[in-house]
Every structure is written in C-alpha cells, then in structure tokens.
Motif scaffolding. Structure first.
Motif, short mmCIF file in Angstrom:
data_model
loop_
_atom_site.label_atom_id
_atom_site.label_comp_id
_atom_site.label_asym_id
_atom_site.label_seq_id
_atom_site.Cartn_x
_atom_site.Cartn_y
_atom_site.Cartn_z
N GLU A 115 -28.42 -13.60 -44.55
CA GLU A 115 -27.63 -12.38 -44.41
C GLU A 115 -28.56 -11.21 -44.11
N GLU A 116 -27.98 -10.18 -43.50
CA GLU A 116 -28.75 -8.97 -43.23
C GLU A 116 -27.79 -7.79 -43.18
N ALA A 117 -28.31 -6.61 -43.44
CA ALA A 117 -27.49 -5.41 -43.39
C ALA A 117 -27.01 -5.18 -41.96
N LEU A 118 -25.73 -4.82 -41.83
CA LEU A 118 -25.15 -4.55 -40.52
C LEU A 118 -25.95 -3.47 -39.78
N ASP A 119 -26.26 -2.39 -40.48
CA ASP A 119 -27.00 -1.30 -39.84
C ASP A 119 -28.36 -1.77 -39.34
N ALA A 120 -29.02 -2.63 -40.11
CA ALA A 120 -30.34 -3.13 -39.71
C ALA A 120 -30.24 -4.00 -38.45
N ILE A 121 -29.17 -4.80 -38.35
CA ILE A 121 -28.97 -5.63 -37.17
C ILE A 121 -28.79 -4.76 -35.93
N VAL A 122 -27.95 -3.74 -36.06
CA VAL A 122 -27.69 -2.84 -34.92
C VAL A 122 -28.96 -2.10 -34.52
N GLU A 123 -29.64 -1.53 -35.49
CA GLU A 123 -30.83 -0.74 -35.19
C GLU A 123 -31.94 -1.59 -34.58
N ALA A 124 -32.09 -2.83 -35.07
CA ALA A 124 -33.12 -3.71 -34.52
C ALA A 124 -32.81 -4.08 -33.08
N ALA A 125 -31.52 -4.36 -32.78
CA ALA A 125 -31.15 -4.72 -31.41
C ALA A 125 -31.34 -3.54 -30.47
N VAL A 126 -30.97 -2.34 -30.92
CA VAL A 126 -31.13 -1.14 -30.09
C VAL A 126 -32.61 -0.86 -29.85
N GLU A 127 -33.43 -1.00 -30.90
CA GLU A 127 -34.86 -0.76 -30.73
C GLU A 127 -35.47 -1.78 -29.77
N SER A 144 -22.31 5.59 -35.18
CA SER A 144 -21.80 5.47 -36.55
C SER A 144 -22.42 4.27 -37.21
N ARG A 145 -22.44 4.30 -38.55
CA ARG A 145 -23.07 3.24 -39.33
C ARG A 145 -22.16 2.81 -40.46
N CYS A 146 -22.52 1.70 -41.10
CA CYS A 146 -21.77 1.18 -42.25
C CYS A 146 -22.75 0.79 -43.35
N PRO A 147 -23.21 1.75 -44.11
CA PRO A 147 -24.18 1.44 -45.17
C PRO A 147 -23.63 0.43 -46.17
N MET A 148 -24.48 -0.39 -46.70
CA MET A 148 -24.18 -1.36 -47.76
C MET A 148 -23.40 -2.58 -47.28
N VAL A 156 -24.98 4.38 -23.46
CA VAL A 156 -24.29 3.24 -24.08
C VAL A 156 -24.16 3.58 -25.55
N ILE A 157 -22.93 3.64 -26.04
CA ILE A 157 -22.67 4.10 -27.40
C ILE A 157 -22.28 2.91 -28.27
N VAL A 158 -22.93 2.80 -29.43
CA VAL A 158 -22.69 1.71 -30.37
C VAL A 158 -22.10 2.29 -31.65
N GLU A 159 -20.97 1.75 -32.07
CA GLU A 159 -20.31 2.22 -33.28
C GLU A 159 -19.94 1.04 -34.16
N SER A 160 -20.12 1.19 -35.47
CA SER A 160 -19.78 0.14 -36.43
C SER A 160 -18.64 0.62 -37.32
N SER A 161 -17.78 -0.32 -37.72
CA SER A 161 -16.66 0.02 -38.60
C SER A 161 -16.29 -1.21 -39.42
N ILE A 162 -15.40 -1.01 -40.39
CA ILE A 162 -14.94 -2.08 -41.26
C ILE A 162 -13.45 -2.29 -41.02
N MET A 194 -17.13 -6.45 -30.88
CA MET A 194 -17.64 -7.66 -31.52
C MET A 194 -17.19 -7.64 -32.98
N ARG A 195 -16.36 -8.60 -33.37
CA ARG A 195 -15.88 -8.68 -34.75
C ARG A 195 -16.66 -9.79 -35.46
N TRP A 196 -17.04 -9.50 -36.72
CA TRP A 196 -17.88 -10.45 -37.47
C TRP A 196 -17.46 -10.41 -38.93
N PRO A 197 -17.43 -11.55 -39.60
CA PRO A 197 -17.07 -11.54 -41.03
C PRO A 197 -18.10 -10.81 -41.86
N ARG A 198 -17.66 -10.22 -42.96
CA ARG A 198 -18.58 -9.57 -43.89
C ARG A 198 -19.11 -10.61 -44.88
#
Length: 361
Positions: A76-88, A105-109, A139-145, A213-217
């Motif tokens: 498992e990994e934090a959603l924000d970390a996955i997004v930030e690593a891919a963007v970087e 936007s981000r989704c902490p925790m 290119v805009i990346v947004e995360s949500s629950i 992209m939808r992914w289970p929590r």
C-alpha cells in the motif's frame, strides 16, 4: 467458453511491452537531463532514484508478463505520494512537451492497495494527456474520495474526444500520430483487475479530455486493542475538579480506563482536602472556583507544585488577570476525551524534553 478464466492483464505481453516502453521513455528522459548539466549536484541523487525506480518497474512488468515474477507486489502507499511521484517522474517529458503538470487537489491520509499497479495506470493516463496537449497548455490532476473508492481525474487541454468515440479509446485504436492504441486499453484492464476502473468522462465546455481513474481504498488499520491504549496514562495521578457529575464521571471512567489514578473534587472544599496529595496533573473546571481562581490554584500548587494544569472550560471568562497561561493548557468544552488525553500526554512530553516549565519551577 464461459468457463474460461479471464486473462490476467499482467500477463498480456503486448500491454506489458507498452508499459515497459513507457518506463524506458521516462528513464531515458532523466538520463538525458542528468547529462545536460542543468541539474544541480544535489539533484543528481534524486534523478538516480527516479531512474532506478523506473528500471525496477520495467523489469518487474516484463517478468510478470512472462510468468517469471515472484509474489505480486501488493504494498500500500499514500494516494498523494503515488500522484506526486508520477507527476515528478514525468516532469522531464512535460518540460519537453511544453506542458505544465498541475496537482490541483489532494487526499491526505488515504492509502491505496496495489500501489505499483495504480502508479502504472496513472502513468499511462498522464502520458496520454501529454501526447494530446498543445504546447503552453496544462494537464490538471485532481484526487477525490467516492464511497469507499478513490478517483484520480486527469484533464488535458487538447482537442478532446467526441462523445461518439468515447469507448473506442479503450478498444485498441488511436488517432494520435505515433500512438499504438495499447496504453489506455491495457491501463483499463489493470485497473479493473484491481477492483477499480478507468473511464472517459463526458466532454465539458472548453475542450480537453477528462479521464477518471477509480481505485479501491486500502482498509484502515485496525483500532488498537484496549490494553495498549489503557497504558498511555499508566501511573499518572490526575486530580479532576468538576461540579458537573456527568462530566466528572466521564473523566474518571475514561482516564481510569487508560491507566490513570483519578481523584475527583466537586467543589472548593473537596479541592482543599485533595490538594495536599501529590498529583501529576489537574483538570480544573473554572466554575467551582470562580469566586477565587488564584487562591484555589495556589492551594493546588502548594501540594503539587510540578503538576500539569489543564483548564477545562467553555470560555476564558473568569480567568483572572495576571495568571501565567504559558504554563497552563486549555481544553474548551465541549471536549472529546482524546483532546484531554492529548493535552496530558503533550504536557508530559514537553516536561520530559525540558520545553515545559512547571509552575513551581
């Protein structure tokens, strides 16, 4: 035919080759960046880390495709970390394309299972967006629950996809020059195998394509057992001054359940009787001592000069001028027990580190 098991997308050699190609594109971009001399020396370690990560990912993807990989990487990994690593990782490609990658936007925790697969799918979608976006665009990346799921939305400012062609982008066909038509098809298969999905959202005014992209929590960690939780205040002697019987009972029960030794006083007279004992902390409601707050606190201090003092009240009204609030913590009513415990533990930690000066010191 209905009895056949579905094909594991990780063993789809064509899709795997596409994702290995993606990883090599990113890897070669960073190698070229390192050779250009533009990167500061302190940035080279980060560049090498990205190169190594991409190389390992490409190797593992290839090995899974030919059936030579060991257990599937389910970390498992934090959603924000996955997004930030891919963007970087794609920042070099974005720079070459003249496109700005924006994390809006981000989704902490929030954590995702099968993080390596999630990163692989997101990389596919981002590269597709970079391929269609014009120079100078974003290119805009947004995360949500979304009800037990997460959604990562990637929006470009390219020509978009006509509604009539929405499903063809996942069929293996492509209109992009140089595109193989494999990436989005394979990405959707990987997402669905993980219990998620990849879809093209309806077009919106202003153009551009929007992929979701939808992914289970990941399941939240199990609540700690009551026994370890009870130990957090073990051995702490707490005096509670509270004239509300219900609040006093709640504090006595909750703090006692966490290992504290709790003594309750409900008025000034009871405080005078209890104050001579040595206490590590005191929870003080102001209303029982409103007539003489300073006198009551002085009485307490004589018996327990090093006690942590936590005022529990709805407002500061009644606190006399001149009271040194630097050495007093405040928890406003109505409070949660967690706030009281945090105040006690925080003060105790400060005292141990030397950043908290007892009122008697």
């Amino acid at each position: 035919m209905s009895g056949l098991l579905p094909i594991d997308p990780h063993q789809d050699v064509t899709g795997a080759l596409h994702d290995v190609s993606n990883a090599l594109t990113v890897l070669l971009g960073w190698i070229a960046e390192a050779r250009s001399g533009r990167a500061a020396p302190e940035q080279l370690d980060r560049t090498l880390a990205i190169v190594e990560h991409c190389a390992r990912g490409a190797r593992d993807t290839a090995r899974r495709a030919i059936g030579a990989q060991g257990p599937i990487d389910e970390h498992e990994e934090a959603l924000d970390a996955i997004v930030e690593a891919a963007v970087e990782a794609l920042s070099v490609e974005a720079h070459r394309a003249g496109i700005t990658l924006v994390v809006a936007s981000r989704c902490p925790m929030v954590r995702l299972p099968l993080a390596a697969d999630a990163s692989q799918v997101l990389t596919n979608v981002l590269l597709n967006a970079l391929g269609w976006g014009p120079r100078g665009s974003r290119v805009i990346v947004e995360s949500s629950i979304e009800a037990g799921m997460t959604a990562i939305t990637v929006r470009d400012e390219g020509p978009g996809v006509p509604l009539a062609e929405a499903e063809t982008v996942f069929s293996g066909s492509t209109r992009r020059q140089g595109g193989a038509g494999v990436g989005l098809k394979h990405a959707r298969a990987v997402a669905r195998a993980a219990g998620g999905d990849l879809e093209l959202a309806p077009p919106v005014p202003g153009g551009g394509a929007i992929f979701r992209m939808r992914w289970p929590r990941a399941k939240p960690p199990a609540a700690p057992l009551s026994a370890p939780r009870a130990a957090v205040l073990a051995g702490t002697r707490v005096l509670v001054l509270e004239d509300d019987a219900d609040v006093a009972t709640l504090l006595e029960s909750a703090l006692g359940a966490r290992g504290a030794q709790v003594v309750v006083a409900r008025n000034v007279d009871e405080l005078a009787l209890r104050a001579a004992d040595d206490h590590d902390a005191a929870l003080i409601d102001l209303s029982p001592i409103a007539a003489d707050v300073k006198g009551a606190l002085a009485t307490l201090q004589r018996g327990s000069p090093d006690a942590v003092l936590v005022l529990i009240s709805g407002s500061a009204v009644g606190v006399p001028e001149g009271l040194d609030m630097r050495h007093i913590r405040w928890v406003r009513k109505p409070f949660e027990i967690a706030e009281i415990v945090a105040a006690l533990l925080g003060a105790r930690a400060d005292s141990a580190s030397g950043t908290w000066t007892p009122r008697g010191g």
